[in-house]
Design an enzyme around this catalytic site. Structure first.
Site, PDB file in Angstrom:
ATOM      1  N   ASN A 201      -5.875   5.240   8.285  1.00  0.00           N
ATOM      2  CA  ASN A 201      -5.483   3.822   8.273  1.00  0.00           C
ATOM      3  C   ASN A 201      -6.264   3.115   7.175  1.00  0.00           C
ATOM      4  OD1 ASN A 201      -4.332   1.339   9.225  1.00  0.00           O
ATOM      5  ND2 ASN A 201      -6.282   0.864  10.198  1.00  0.00           N
TER       6      ASN A 201
ATOM      7  N   GLU B 210      -7.298  -2.276  -2.500  1.00  0.00           N
ATOM      8  CA  GLU B 210      -6.652  -1.352  -1.551  1.00  0.00           C
ATOM      9  C   GLU B 210      -5.739  -0.378  -2.293  1.00  0.00           C
ATOM     10  OE1 GLU B 210      -4.854  -3.080   2.004  1.00  0.00           O
ATOM     11  OE2 GLU B 210      -6.139  -4.826   1.817  1.00  0.00           O
TER      12      GLU B 210
ATOM     13  N   HIS C  78      -7.848  -0.688   6.285  1.00  0.00           N
ATOM     14  CA  HIS C  78      -8.186  -1.957   6.935  1.00  0.00           C
ATOM     15  C   HIS C  78      -8.836  -2.874   5.897  1.00  0.00           C
ATOM     16  CE1 HIS C  78      -9.170  -4.632  10.215  1.00  0.00           C
ATOM     17  NE2 HIS C  78     -10.371  -4.760   9.698  1.00  0.00           N
TER      18      HIS C  78
ATOM     19  N   VAL D 190      -0.735  -1.387  18.069  1.00  0.00           N
ATOM     20  CA  VAL D 190      -1.915  -0.714  18.607  1.00  0.00           C
ATOM     21  C   VAL D 190      -1.431   0.599  19.209  1.00  0.00           C
ATOM     22  CG1 VAL D 190      -3.743  -0.823  20.338  1.00  0.00           C
ATOM     23  CG2 VAL D 190      -3.130  -2.877  19.023  1.00  0.00           C
TER      24      VAL D 190
ATOM     25  N   GLY E 117     -10.278   3.865  19.478  1.00  0.00           N
ATOM     26  CA  GLY E 117     -10.739   2.480  19.304  1.00  0.00           C
ATOM     27  C   GLY E 117     -10.118   1.868  18.054  1.00  0.00           C
TER      28      GLY E 117
ATOM     29  N   ASN F 187       0.833  -1.209   0.000  1.00  0.00           N
ATOM     30  CA  ASN F 187       0.000   0.000   0.000  1.00  0.00           C
ATOM     31  C   ASN F 187       0.861   1.250   0.000  1.00  0.00           C
ATOM     32  OD1 ASN F 187      -3.045  -0.449   0.197  1.00  0.00           O
ATOM     33  ND2 ASN F 187      -2.232  -1.999   1.605  1.00  0.00           N
TER      34      ASN F 187
HETATM   35  C1  GRF Z   1      -3.159  -4.485   4.205  1.00  0.00           C
HETATM   36  O1  GRF Z   1      -4.032  -5.533   3.924  1.00  0.00           O
HETATM   37  C2  GRF Z   1      -3.831  -3.433   5.027  1.00  0.00           C
HETATM   38  O2  GRF Z   1      -5.190  -3.316   4.758  1.00  0.00           O
HETATM   39  C3  GRF Z   1      -3.624  -3.935   6.432  1.00  0.00           C
HETATM   40  O3  GRF Z   1      -2.328  -4.500   6.429  1.00  0.00           O
HETATM   41  C4  GRF Z   1      -2.013  -4.947   5.118  1.00  0.00           C
HETATM   42  C5  GRF Z   1      -0.698  -4.329   4.751  1.00  0.00           C
HETATM   43  O4  GRF Z   1      -0.203  -4.826   3.536  1.00  0.00           O
HETATM   44  N1  GRF Z   1      -3.789  -2.887   7.404  1.00  0.00           N
HETATM   45  P1  GRF Z   1       0.986  -4.102   2.766  1.00  0.00           P
HETATM   46  O5  GRF Z   1       2.161  -4.068   3.749  1.00  0.00           O
HETATM   47  O6  GRF Z   1       0.534  -2.730   2.404  1.00  0.00           O
HETATM   48  O7  GRF Z   1       1.281  -4.945   1.580  1.00  0.00           O
END
Ligand code: GRF
Length: 208
Positions: free
Chosen positions: A123, A190, A125, A108, A159, A21
């Site tokens: 973030n 993503e 998710h 966290v 949270g 990402n």
């Molecule tokens: C992704 O699936 C993201 O949604 C989650 O952790 C993963 C990270 O993957 N929070 P990368 O390191 O970006 O490949």
């Protein structure tokens, strides 16, 4: 009279692992005129990639793309999460970033760091929040018999995986899907979603 375009918002991306990402965020920012609305300039630049893990694969990818990297390992701080966060925060302030994008950052956060970056920390998710906060999202979506899965970009609040939703992308769950096959489909989504949402978010920030 010509008005100068606003300078890009300096963003730090926090990672713990592969950083796919993070790479998508950098690529979108580094493509001239390749902002999510084709032909538009990107509203952000990735000024720093920071990891709590020295061996995070994403660090080399970021460096190869010409982005400054930093490692702030959490282990020396033991159970003192806030002390680790203070070291992270100092690196973010040194780099002069205005926005923080978590991208697979496997810590966290305490209210101390969240409070310091309120409304400026995002973030991603891998589920359609509010469904499936936490881990094993793809296995849980398959086990529930859901027809769709997806990913969510949200503001970070105290949270875990709970903050206001800024954007989502959906993908189908198809017969025979495994958590791994679904994870791959969601990952592709993503990589499209996060740059688009971060760009919109930075465009909407008040001039600094
Ligand atoms: C992704 O699936 C993201 O949604 C989650 O952790 C993963 C990270 O993957 N929070 P990368 O390191 O970006 O490949």
């Amino acid at each position: 009279m010509s008005s100068e375009p606003a300078p890009p918002i300096r963003v730090a991306v926090l990672i713990s692992g592969a950083g796919s990402n993070m790479a998508a965020l950098i690529d979108a920012a580094q493509t001239p005129g390749g902002g999510p609305e084709s032909g538009s300039e990107n509203s952000y630049e990735v000024a720093l990639v920071l990891s709590n893990m020295e061996d995070a694969g994403g660090l080399a990818i970021a460096a190869a793309k010409g982005v400054e990297t930093a490692v702030v390992p959490h282990r020396p701080f033991g159970n003192d999460r806030e002390a680790h966060e203070k070291a992270v925060d100092a690196a973010l302030r040194r780099a002069g970033v205005h926005v923080v994008a978590l991208a697979g950052y496997m810590r966290v956060l305490t209210p101390w760091l969240v409070g310091g970056w309120r409304d400026r920390m995002l973030n991603i998710h891998p589920s359609l929040l509010p469904l499936y906060p936490g881990l094993h999202t793809h296995a849980r979506a398959i086990a529930a018999g859901d027809a769709q899965a997806g990913c969510t970009v949200h503001l970070v609040t105290e949270g875990v995986d709970e903050g206001p939703i800024l954007g989502q992308a959906r993908v189908p769950i198809v017969p025979g899907d495994t958590p791994a096959s679904l994870a791959e489909r969601v990952k592709t989504a993503e990589h499209g979603l996060y740059p688009r949402v971060l760009d919109d978010f930075c465009k909407g920030l008040a001039p600094r």
